[in-house]
Design a protein around this motif. Sequence first.
Motif, PDB file in Angstrom:
ATOM      1  N   LEU C 168     -29.532   2.017  18.134  1.00 33.67           N
ATOM      2  CA  LEU C 168     -29.175   2.936  17.047  1.00 33.67           C
ATOM      3  C   LEU C 168     -29.628   2.381  15.704  1.00 33.67           C
ATOM      4  O   LEU C 168     -30.157   3.095  14.864  1.00 33.67           O
ATOM      5  CB  LEU C 168     -27.661   3.172  17.028  1.00 33.67           C
ATOM      6  CG  LEU C 168     -27.048   3.723  18.322  1.00 33.67           C
ATOM      7  CD1 LEU C 168     -25.535   3.801  18.195  1.00 33.67           C
ATOM      8  CD2 LEU C 168     -27.622   5.096  18.624  1.00 33.67           C
ATOM      9  N   ARG C 169     -29.405   1.098  15.561  1.00 27.20           N
ATOM     10  CA  ARG C 169     -29.818   0.452  14.302  1.00 27.20           C
ATOM     11  C   ARG C 169     -31.323   0.561  14.094  1.00 27.20           C
ATOM     12  O   ARG C 169     -31.810   0.577  12.979  1.00 27.20           O
ATOM     13  CB  ARG C 169     -29.404  -1.025  14.293  1.00 27.20           C
ATOM     14  CG  ARG C 169     -27.970  -1.240  13.858  1.00 27.20           C
ATOM     15  CD  ARG C 169     -27.621  -2.714  13.808  1.00 27.20           C
ATOM     16  NE  ARG C 169     -27.299  -3.210  15.136  1.00 27.20           N
ATOM     17  CZ  ARG C 169     -26.054  -3.266  15.609  1.00 27.20           C
ATOM     18  NH1 ARG C 169     -25.039  -2.894  14.868  1.00 27.20           N
ATOM     19  NH2 ARG C 169     -25.823  -3.704  16.821  1.00 27.20           N
ATOM     20  N   PRO C 174     -30.256   7.771  21.616  1.00 23.94           N
ATOM     21  CA  PRO C 174     -30.311   8.184  23.027  1.00 23.94           C
ATOM     22  C   PRO C 174     -30.242   9.689  23.204  1.00 23.94           C
ATOM     23  O   PRO C 174     -30.892  10.240  24.086  1.00 23.94           O
ATOM     24  CB  PRO C 174     -29.091   7.501  23.643  1.00 23.94           C
ATOM     25  CG  PRO C 174     -28.908   6.274  22.816  1.00 23.94           C
ATOM     26  CD  PRO C 174     -29.312   6.657  21.424  1.00 23.94           C
ATOM     27  N   LEU C 197     -17.514   1.375  25.889  1.00 18.80           N
ATOM     28  CA  LEU C 197     -17.029   1.640  24.534  1.00 18.80           C
ATOM     29  C   LEU C 197     -15.748   0.830  24.296  1.00 18.80           C
ATOM     30  O   LEU C 197     -14.761   1.022  24.984  1.00 18.80           O
ATOM     31  CB  LEU C 197     -16.731   3.151  24.393  1.00 18.80           C
ATOM     32  CG  LEU C 197     -16.487   3.654  22.980  1.00 18.80           C
ATOM     33  CD1 LEU C 197     -17.785   3.671  22.183  1.00 18.80           C
ATOM     34  CD2 LEU C 197     -15.885   5.054  23.010  1.00 18.80           C
ATOM     35  N   ASP C 204     -18.232  -1.805  16.888  1.00 19.94           N
ATOM     36  CA  ASP C 204     -19.195  -1.770  15.795  1.00 19.94           C
ATOM     37  C   ASP C 204     -19.812  -0.380  15.825  1.00 19.94           C
ATOM     38  O   ASP C 204     -20.500  -0.023  16.783  1.00 19.94           O
ATOM     39  CB  ASP C 204     -20.275  -2.847  16.022  1.00 19.94           C
ATOM     40  CG  ASP C 204     -21.321  -2.825  14.924  1.00 19.94           C
ATOM     41  OD1 ASP C 204     -21.460  -1.791  14.232  1.00 19.94           O
ATOM     42  OD2 ASP C 204     -22.010  -3.850  14.773  1.00 19.94           O
ATOM     43  N   PRO C 205     -19.547   0.419  14.809  1.00 13.71           N
ATOM     44  CA  PRO C 205     -19.995   1.815  14.874  1.00 13.71           C
ATOM     45  C   PRO C 205     -21.513   1.966  14.917  1.00 13.71           C
ATOM     46  O   PRO C 205     -22.014   3.053  15.165  1.00 13.71           O
ATOM     47  CB  PRO C 205     -19.417   2.419  13.591  1.00 13.71           C
ATOM     48  CG  PRO C 205     -19.187   1.272  12.685  1.00 13.71           C
ATOM     49  CD  PRO C 205     -18.865   0.102  13.555  1.00 13.71           C
ATOM     50  N   GLU C 206     -22.226   0.883  14.659  1.00  6.34           N
ATOM     51  CA  GLU C 206     -23.691   0.990  14.658  1.00  6.34           C
ATOM     52  C   GLU C 206     -24.309   0.467  15.941  1.00  6.34           C
ATOM     53  O   GLU C 206     -25.534   0.444  16.097  1.00  6.34           O
ATOM     54  CB  GLU C 206     -24.255   0.249  13.429  1.00  6.34           C
ATOM     55  CG  GLU C 206     -24.044   1.068  12.168  1.00  6.34           C
ATOM     56  CD  GLU C 206     -23.846   0.214  10.937  1.00  6.34           C
ATOM     57  OE1 GLU C 206     -24.169  -0.973  10.987  1.00  6.34           O
ATOM     58  OE2 GLU C 206     -23.374   0.746   9.924  1.00  6.34           O
ATOM     59  N   SER C 207     -23.446  -0.013  16.869  1.00  3.39           N
ATOM     60  CA  SER C 207     -23.972  -0.470  18.162  1.00  3.39           C
ATOM     61  C   SER C 207     -23.900   0.662  19.165  1.00  3.39           C
ATOM     62  O   SER C 207     -23.039   1.526  19.080  1.00  3.39           O
ATOM     63  CB  SER C 207     -23.137  -1.649  18.683  1.00  3.39           C
ATOM     64  OG  SER C 207     -23.382  -2.789  17.899  1.00  3.39           O
ATOM     65  N   CYS C 208     -24.798   0.606  20.136  1.00  5.74           N
ATOM     66  CA  CYS C 208     -24.793   1.634  21.171  1.00  5.74           C
ATOM     67  C   CYS C 208     -24.011   1.125  22.378  1.00  5.74           C
ATOM     68  O   CYS C 208     -24.273   0.040  22.894  1.00  5.74           O
ATOM     69  CB  CYS C 208     -26.223   1.974  21.585  1.00  5.74           C
ATOM     70  SG  CYS C 208     -26.297   3.240  22.845  1.00  5.74           S
ATOM     71  N   TYR C 209     -23.038   1.905  22.823  1.00  4.95           N
ATOM     72  CA  TYR C 209     -22.219   1.506  23.964  1.00  4.95           C
ATOM     73  C   TYR C 209     -22.365   2.448  25.147  1.00  4.95           C
ATOM     74  O   TYR C 209     -21.784   2.210  26.189  1.00  4.95           O
ATOM     75  CB  TYR C 209     -20.737   1.475  23.553  1.00  4.95           C
ATOM     76  CG  TYR C 209     -20.434   0.500  22.427  1.00  4.95           C
ATOM     77  CD1 TYR C 209     -20.403  -0.867  22.682  1.00  4.95           C
ATOM     78  CD2 TYR C 209     -20.184   0.942  21.134  1.00  4.95           C
ATOM     79  CE1 TYR C 209     -20.130  -1.765  21.658  1.00  4.95           C
ATOM     80  CE2 TYR C 209     -19.901   0.061  20.109  1.00  4.95           C
ATOM     81  CZ  TYR C 209     -19.875  -1.298  20.374  1.00  4.95           C
ATOM     82  OH  TYR C 209     -19.601  -2.189  19.379  1.00  4.95           O
ATOM     83  N   LEU C 210     -23.099   3.525  24.959  1.00  5.08           N
ATOM     84  CA  LEU C 210     -23.162   4.540  26.015  1.00  5.08           C
ATOM     85  C   LEU C 210     -24.348   4.312  26.946  1.00  5.08           C
ATOM     86  O   LEU C 210     -25.405   3.846  26.530  1.00  5.08           O
ATOM     87  CB  LEU C 210     -23.263   5.940  25.395  1.00  5.08           C
ATOM     88  CG  LEU C 210     -22.136   6.352  24.450  1.00  5.08           C
ATOM     89  CD1 LEU C 210     -22.331   7.802  23.999  1.00  5.08           C
ATOM     90  CD2 LEU C 210     -20.775   6.173  25.115  1.00  5.08           C
TER      91      LEU C 210
END
Lengths: 122, 87, 718
Positions: C168-169, C174, C197, C204-210
């Motif tokens: 995302l950063r 995605p 998640l 961290d709202p800027e990391s991708c967890y999905l």
Amino acid sequence: MAKTILIVDDSASVRQVVSIALKGAGYEVITGNDGKDALTKLNGQRIHLIISDVNMPNMDGITFVAEAKKLPAYKFTPIIMLTTESQEDKKRQAQAAGAKAWVTKPFQPEQMLSAVAKLVQP
Amino acid sequence: MTAPRRFVVDEELTIVTAADHRERLLAFLGDGNGVRVDLSGVADLDTAGLQVLMMTRNEGVRLNLPVEFTEPSPVVTEALALTRLEL
Amino acid sequence: MALDDDMREALDMFITEARDLVQGLEEGLLELEDQPGGGETVNAVFRAAHTLKGSSGLFGLQHLVEFTHVVETVLGSVRDGVLDVTPGLVSALLPCTDHISAMIEGLAGGRLEPDAAQAADGARLLAGLEPYLADGSAMTAGPVVAAPDAPPPEMAWRLVLHFGEDCLRNGMDPLSFLRYLSTLGTVTGVVTVTDRLPEAADMDPESCYLSFEVDLVTAAPKTEIEAVFDFVREDSDIRITPAESQFDTYVRAIRAMPENDRIGDVLITSGAVTELEMAEALRIQQERVVREGNQPVPIGEILIEQGIVPRAIVDAALTRQRRTTETRSQDTRTIRIDAARLDKLIDLVGELVIAQSSTGIPNSAGPDTSSEAQGEVMRLVDEVRHSALSLRMVPIGTTLRRFERVVRDVCMELGKEVSLVITGGDAEMDKALVERISDPLLHLVRNSLDHGIEPAGERRKHGKAQQGTLRLNAYHDAGNIVIEVADDGRGLDRERILAKAIERELVAPGTTLTDSEVYNLIFEPGFSTAETVSNLSGRGVGMDVVKRNVTALRGSIEVETARGIGTTIRIRLPLTLAIIDGFLVGVGPSSFIVPLDRVTECVELPPGPLGRDCMNLRGEVLPFIRLRQIFGVPGQPARRQNVVIVEQSGQRTGLVVDSLLGELQTVIKPLGILFSRVKCISGSTILGNGEIALILDVGPLIAGHSDREQTRQAVPVG
């Protein structure tokens, strides 16, 4: 709301053709003639994607990308670098500067559209 | 217990605003009344935005507070359909 | 792309721009000629060419792309300091700018393609730039348009997409990729995995967890699906596998494919695995070998384990894999070593053999135990010797197969049709020998093609198959390797050989010779039967040189021929040059060694008159040679002499010696240059007791003897 794309290339015809193609696909387009010119376009307005050439007068693409990434509003903006086959090192430098996508020159408008569509839908 | 406060998401819920939205939503939840998230104005939603919404939902469950999402805009509906997620 | 008004406008823009760029290019080049060091000028001209190429590509002007690509590559080398600006370079580049300019003007006149003259001009100019290009450094500019094939059938795919935390950063969303997938085909199912998640506090709202699992039905090949994720590949984990329902389709497709010895090729061709995935699997395989030092895990297993392809498909591919693994694994089991090291080892073993034979000289005083131990040591030394020698052994096949090309080329030249049949290629011989026999063989092969096998017309006339056959055959025989060069050609012409020999004064007119004596004349120096000196065989290297080379290797050569049926040249060589099994005999104070592989039996010399030189061996006349006489060994012969019966080319001869001293292994030391003219002796060796024994060269010994017999018989007659 249409997505806005900034095209940075010193060739007017490249800017023109890419603009035509992107506008045709439903994107908003703004352009920059080189790195320096493009930086002035980054005045806080929302830009969803930047497409930049590498070799440009005044300010080259890699410097421009690095500068753009320093601006909070464009920290997360996806960037497509226009590289050439023979410029693997440039591609790496561009990636390090923050441009994670690329389109290899020479390209046709369809190829550019396909790369853009992976990152941003209009 | 008063009714959940209404939280209106600005037009953009993306990586650009995710950190901000997260803080604000958590702050809303912090007052202990839950939150009603109004999604009608969302014009742009990406993975980061989606994650913030899911986080808010999960946090509501964890804190046993009501979290409600209302009036999803077309952009939100599209993203949920795309990911087969429900809020 | 249709040239609508917008595009027409863009093209006009391009033309204007291109004119400027060409002019800039030209001015820059001229400037560089004056001041070759100008870094900014170099950059400017490079950029001009680069921009020209990029814009041309955008308009699909492939000819301009290709041309400017080469110019750009050359200028790139100048910019990178690889190439210096020379007047020659500038002179080569300037006409290129003229050419580009001409093409631009053509474009302005509405011609999107160059005309024939321009195309030829362009090709000539590019050829002029070739010297400035690093080896083949991209003469092609990469395809701009991919030709669409007939639409392939739709396939179902299962995509497992674990995006990297940073994606995302990096601006990669995605959701965008998911949307893009639906442009390739139909997304029939999506599962969004939200397990990763974290709780709000840790998020961290800027990391991708999905992560996503996507079912996609599409006619696009796997490479195209894979390409969707090009921009996130580096830090994501993207798996694309055929959907389970599709396994059978792949298994069937793979079964229908031709056999292939590489499972990777089979899987890639089937479309189940992409080259990128295969490269990654190979990298994992390599990494494990390095890390764990084990045998490599089969690539199929890695592909399964990495979730790239299911076992059912790998198994199908494995059965398609040609069973050439034996030869292949042999390749990987070989190592290259310096021949000098090997020679050193063999030398050492040789010394060991000598040292061993000194302990092997009977020692009656020695206790039994030591002789037992000695026996064991001898056995071991023998084994070491064998394995050391085997290191030098290589199959002759490689050398023989080299003649396939020769035969093909020579046949083309001569306009003959000949098929080459190679048999016994796995027979092994000393590497040094293989190398040294290859030239003589080459000569024999050419000779057969040139003189032996008739032209097709002549063959037809004689009722033979139009296509001639040349056979190369190798086999082991009694400690020797035999190599045959056999053709089914016209055979040797006895009368012509004899006539030529008489003409060349090799034989006195009126001499009666046996067939084999006549045929052997072709090996005489200066003999050549070819009436016209052909380009091939008649280049001054005659059969005599072949014979000399073979003899130098302690080998022999013989010819067998039948008129109209064919000729076979048979070369017989020792397996190795270094060590032989010998039979030690004594003549007075001297010792001689007879190569054991030539010895058939030993008998006692029956009493009889001193002067005679043959004996009765079980009813047959056996000629014999008195070594004492031949080598002029002084002293009286022993009271009871022995005969060592040797066989050479089917001919048996006795060697009369004083004593039989037994078998031994012998390291051959070549004779010094002083003795290079001595026939009948192939070398010497040092015995365990320090004395020197000469090694007999049986072939010349027997041949020389029959020559002398003939002269002796001929003299009284003539």
